[in-house]
Scaffold this active site. Structure first.
Site, PDB file in Angstrom:
ATOM      1  N   CYS A   1       0.819  -1.227   0.000  1.00 24.57           N
ATOM      2  CA  CYS A   1       0.000   0.000   0.000  1.00 24.57           C
ATOM      3  C   CYS A   1       0.847   1.268   0.000  1.00 24.57           C
ATOM      4  O   CYS A   1       0.323   2.363  -0.213  1.00 24.57           O
ATOM      5  CB  CYS A   1      -0.943   0.002   1.197  1.00 24.57           C
ATOM      6  SG  CYS A   1      -2.008  -1.443   1.191  1.00 24.57           S
TER       7      CYS A   1
ATOM      8  N   HIS B   1      -9.417   2.855  -1.717  1.00 26.56           N
ATOM      9  CA  HIS B   1      -7.978   2.618  -1.594  1.00 26.56           C
ATOM     10  C   HIS B   1      -7.503   1.627  -2.659  1.00 26.56           C
ATOM     11  O   HIS B   1      -7.384   0.435  -2.400  1.00 26.56           O
ATOM     12  CB  HIS B   1      -7.700   2.096  -0.167  1.00 26.56           C
ATOM     13  CG  HIS B   1      -6.319   1.615   0.073  1.00 26.56           C
ATOM     14  ND1 HIS B   1      -5.194   2.252  -0.411  1.00 26.56           N
ATOM     15  CD2 HIS B   1      -5.861   0.540   0.779  1.00 26.56           C
ATOM     16  CE1 HIS B   1      -4.112   1.582  -0.031  1.00 26.56           C
ATOM     17  NE2 HIS B   1      -4.494   0.537   0.681  1.00 26.56           N
TER      18      HIS B   1
ATOM     19  N   CYS C   1       0.519   2.964   6.111  1.00 27.43           N
ATOM     20  CA  CYS C   1       0.832   1.598   6.540  1.00 27.43           C
ATOM     21  C   CYS C   1       0.697   0.684   5.325  1.00 27.43           C
ATOM     22  O   CYS C   1      -0.007   1.004   4.367  1.00 27.43           O
ATOM     23  CB  CYS C   1      -0.122   1.148   7.639  1.00 27.43           C
ATOM     24  SG  CYS C   1      -1.850   1.209   7.138  1.00 27.43           S
TER      25      CYS C   1
HETATM   26  C1  LIG Z   1      -2.243  -1.264   4.315  1.00 26.77           C
HETATM   27  C2  LIG Z   1      -3.663  -1.271   3.940  1.00 26.77           C
HETATM   28  O1  LIG Z   1      -4.152  -0.345   3.357  1.00 26.77           O
HETATM   29  S1  LIG Z   1      -4.554  -2.582   4.444  1.00 26.77           S
HETATM   30  C3  LIG Z   1      -6.160  -2.365   3.735  1.00 26.77           C
HETATM   31  C4  LIG Z   1      -6.245  -3.098   2.487  1.00 26.77           C
HETATM   32  N1  LIG Z   1      -7.624  -3.176   2.074  1.00 26.77           N
HETATM   33  C5  LIG Z   1      -8.392  -4.220   2.375  1.00 26.77           C
HETATM   34  O2  LIG Z   1      -7.947  -5.142   3.028  1.00 26.77           O
HETATM   35  C6  LIG Z   1      -9.790  -4.175   1.865  1.00 26.77           C
HETATM   36  C7  LIG Z   1     -10.727  -4.519   2.935  1.00 26.77           C
HETATM   37  N2  LIG Z   1     -12.098  -4.503   2.434  1.00 26.77           N
HETATM   38  C8  LIG Z   1     -12.762  -5.618   2.063  1.00 26.77           C
HETATM   39  O3  LIG Z   1     -12.212  -6.708   2.074  1.00 26.77           O
HETATM   40  C9  LIG Z   1     -14.206  -5.475   1.654  1.00 26.77           C
HETATM   41  O4  LIG Z   1     -14.438  -4.213   1.105  1.00 26.77           O
HETATM   42  C10 LIG Z   1     -15.146  -5.686   2.895  1.00 26.77           C
HETATM   43  C11 LIG Z   1     -15.023  -7.133   3.357  1.00 26.77           C
HETATM   44  C12 LIG Z   1     -14.806  -4.742   4.035  1.00 26.77           C
HETATM   45  C13 LIG Z   1     -16.601  -5.378   2.504  1.00 26.77           C
HETATM   46  O5  LIG Z   1     -16.919  -6.105   1.390  1.00 26.77           O
HETATM   47  P1  LIG Z   1     -18.415  -6.201   0.876  1.00 26.77           P
HETATM   48  O6  LIG Z   1     -19.241  -6.920   1.895  1.00 26.77           O
HETATM   49  O7  LIG Z   1     -18.381  -6.715  -0.514  1.00 26.77           O
HETATM   50  O8  LIG Z   1     -18.843  -4.681   0.896  1.00 26.77           O
HETATM   51  P2  LIG Z   1     -20.120  -4.024   0.312  1.00 26.77           P
HETATM   52  O9  LIG Z   1     -19.673  -2.941  -0.595  1.00 26.77           O
HETATM   53  O10 LIG Z   1     -21.070  -5.026  -0.260  1.00 26.77           O
HETATM   54  O11 LIG Z   1     -20.721  -3.347   1.616  1.00 26.77           O
HETATM   55  C14 LIG Z   1     -21.441  -4.113   2.555  1.00 26.77           C
HETATM   56  C15 LIG Z   1     -22.631  -3.292   3.031  1.00 26.77           C
HETATM   57  O12 LIG Z   1     -22.146  -2.161   3.736  1.00 26.77           O
HETATM   58  C16 LIG Z   1     -22.768  -1.001   3.238  1.00 26.77           C
HETATM   59  N3  LIG Z   1     -21.862   0.149   3.422  1.00 26.77           N
HETATM   60  C17 LIG Z   1     -20.557   0.222   3.053  1.00 26.77           C
HETATM   61  N4  LIG Z   1     -20.073   1.442   3.374  1.00 26.77           N
HETATM   62  C18 LIG Z   1     -21.087   2.136   3.960  1.00 26.77           C
HETATM   63  C19 LIG Z   1     -21.204   3.431   4.506  1.00 26.77           C
HETATM   64  N5  LIG Z   1     -20.168   4.290   4.538  1.00 26.77           N
HETATM   65  N6  LIG Z   1     -22.392   3.807   5.024  1.00 26.77           N
HETATM   66  C20 LIG Z   1     -23.452   2.958   5.012  1.00 26.77           C
HETATM   67  N7  LIG Z   1     -23.387   1.712   4.506  1.00 26.77           N
HETATM   68  C21 LIG Z   1     -22.231   1.307   3.981  1.00 26.77           C
HETATM   69  C22 LIG Z   1     -23.053  -1.334   1.782  1.00 26.77           C
HETATM   70  O13 LIG Z   1     -24.081  -0.542   1.257  1.00 26.77           O
HETATM   71  C23 LIG Z   1     -23.463  -2.760   1.878  1.00 26.77           C
HETATM   72  O14 LIG Z   1     -24.820  -2.838   2.284  1.00 26.77           O
HETATM   73  P3  LIG Z   1     -25.829  -3.855   1.576  1.00 26.77           P
HETATM   74  O15 LIG Z   1     -25.258  -5.218   1.884  1.00 26.77           O
HETATM   75  O16 LIG Z   1     -27.123  -3.552   2.239  1.00 26.77           O
HETATM   76  O17 LIG Z   1     -25.768  -3.511   0.132  1.00 26.77           O
END
Ligand SMILES: CC(=O)SCCNC(=O)CCNC(=O)[C@H](O)C(C)(C)COP(=O)(O)OP(=O)(O)OC[C@H]1O[C@@H](n2cnc3c(N)ncnc32)[C@H](O)[C@@H]1OP(=O)(O)O
Length: 425
Positions: free
Chosen positions: A91, A382, A412
């Site tokens: 990242c 991201h 990070c």
């Molecule tokens: C060093 C680094 O940077 S480490 C970080 C690296 N990045 C990662 O590891 C990515 C991590 N993220 C992920 O793995 C995925 O995005 C997850 C597991 C968090 C979520 O995945 P998904 O379940 O597919 O997310 P999805 O977009 O469907 O959202 C789930 C629900 O939350 C809701 N939601 C998401 N954000 C918001 C928000 N800000 N406000 C309200 N609702 C929200 C969505 O509308 C959805 O609702 P629904 O099921 O009723 O449609």
């Protein structure tokens, strides 16, 4: 021996970021990085100028992109005689690419360069099973049709299982979210605090769009003009309704709302010596003054995977004779709300500062009014390697608007690493 020169940040350009599987699902890394680069080339009239180097990277890369930066140059409006190479630091890739260009400018080896990054979680490469790959390589090397058929006869039904890239740490098998969930428990980070930080990120990013902050930092891509993950109407109440997705049981506090989404996007940043900026009549936004990397042992040690910036920042402060409170802006990449809050808590914690950082005093508190003032990764999304460019361009412009001051960048990265930087004007 060359001595260090000041490195000017002249501007940036990115495409909007979009959730994976969304509007950019069919765009490749090259498509997106080319769009971000061409936007920069157009804005700064670079097509008729010589740029000394383009450095970029991606975390998820197809084998055809073995030198993605160079292939991007060849498909862009930049002069094809621009040298280019890739870097990779998970990242922190985008920031590391910028640092690589900056260091060469500082040493007088180049005058002007572009750093960048791109990632597509929609177009992740899928590899074939390792044994099957060897069968295919053997067949490819075979000198006769008979030998090819004999090699291919080595294929087995179990070879059909593909290897899909995992969003997990190779040495622990845990996803970054699961690692962050453990750290959140260790630091007793509440769900409310995480949701508050997430809602604030959305509100601040929306406000920055409203006041036109991104007008000269962003070009539309495939009809999308704004970060597609942005929800201006986010609220703590709405976020509180989401089910935890990382961690287990009562202590699970991390949701899709307070974690970054998997994202597609690209960014680029133009850097130069002061001499080049003056000769080409390009105003300087800010200067990249110093950087510090760090890594933690998240495998055998008891440190959180995403806590390396907590160690890198004190190095940066000491070398520059600065205190944590000396900055006008703090850009802390929001991988997860809990990871930002864990880092802030660590810097306020006497035990951590004494036993882990070897300091008599705590680093101190950060004024949240100065933290991620235009929102960050929770709202923007991201696309791993593109985040560094988004942050550097945002901070440089914030400092240019203010006309003076200092900003701290903290990113990070997977693998237990972190990269931090000081930008000033
Ligand atoms: C060093 C680094 O940077 S480490 C970080 C690296 N990045 C990662 O590891 C990515 C991590 N993220 C992920 O793995 C995925 O995005 C997850 C597991 C968090 C979520 O995945 P998904 O379940 O597919 O997310 P999805 O977009 O469907 O959202 C789930 C629900 O939350 C809701 N939601 C998401 N954000 C918001 C928000 N800000 N406000 C309200 N609702 C929200 C969505 O509308 C959805 O609702 P629904 O099921 O009723 O449609």
């Amino acid at each position: 021996m060359a001595t260090a020169r000041r490195v000017a940040i002249l501007g940036g350009n990115r495409i909007p970021f979009a959730r994976s599987g969304g509007p950019f699902a069919r765009a490749s890394n090259q498509d997106m990085l080319t769009a971000a680069l061409d936007g920069l080339v157009a804005r700064f009239g670079l097509s008729d100028k010589t740029v000394d180097e383009f450095v970029a990277g991606a975390v998820l890369k197809h084998s055809r992109d073995f030198n993605l930066a160079r292939e991007t140059v060849l498909g862009s409006k930049l002069d094809p005689r621009t040298p280019a190479h890739d870097v990779q630091m998970a990242c922190a890739t985008g920031l590391e690419a910028i640092v690589s260009v900056a260091n060469k400018i500082a040493l007088g080896q180049i005058e002007v360069g572009i750093g960048g990054g791109v990632d597509s979680a929609s177009d992740a490469p899928i590899a074939v099973n390792d044994d099957f790959r060897r069968v295919l390589l053997k067949a490819n090397h075979a000198k006769s049709t008979g030998a090819k058929i004999k090699a291919l006869a080595g294929a087995r039904p179990q070879h059909v299982v593909p290897e899909i890239p995992q969003n997990s740490e190779p040495r622990t098998g845990l996803s970054m979210g699961e690692h962050a969930a453990k750290t959140a428990l260790d630091w007793e980070i509440t769900r409310e605090a995480q949701d508050e930080l997430a809602a604030r990120s959305h509100h601040r990013l929306a406000a920055a769009y409203d006041r036109g902050f991104f007008d000269d930092l962003l070009t539309s891509f495939q009809g999308v003009a704004k970060d597609q993950n942005l929800r201006p109407g986010s609220s703590v109440e709405k976020l509180a309704k989401l089910q935890p997705v990382f961690g287990k049981g009562e202590g699970a506090t991390m949701t899709a709302g307070n974690s970054t989404p998997l994202t597609d996007g690209a960014s680029t940043v133009l850097l130069a010596s002061e001499e080049w900026a003056k000769a080409n009549n390009v105003p300087v936004l800010a200067y990249l003054s110093d950087i510090a990397p760090a890594a933690v042992d998240h495998v055998s040690g008891d440190e959180g995977l995403l806590m390396a910036p907590a160690y890198a920042v004190p190095k940066l402060l000491d070398r520059n004779k600065l205190q944590l409170g000396d900055f006008d802006f703090y850009e802390i990449h929001e991988a997860f709300a809990s990871q930002v809050l864990s880092t802030l808590k660590a810097w306020e914690d006497p035990d951590f500062c004494k036993n882990r950082l070897g300091r008599d005093k705590v680093l101190g508190e950060i004024d949240t009014a100065k933290l991620n003032v235009n929102g960050s990764s929770l709202a923007a999304g991201h696309p791993f390697a593109a985040t560094g460019g988004r942050i550097v361009a945002t901070l440089a412009k914030l400092l240019a608007e203010k006309g003076k001051g200092k900003g701290l960048i903290s990113i990070c990265a997977a693998g237990g690493q972190g990269l931090t930087a000081v930008v000033e004007r």
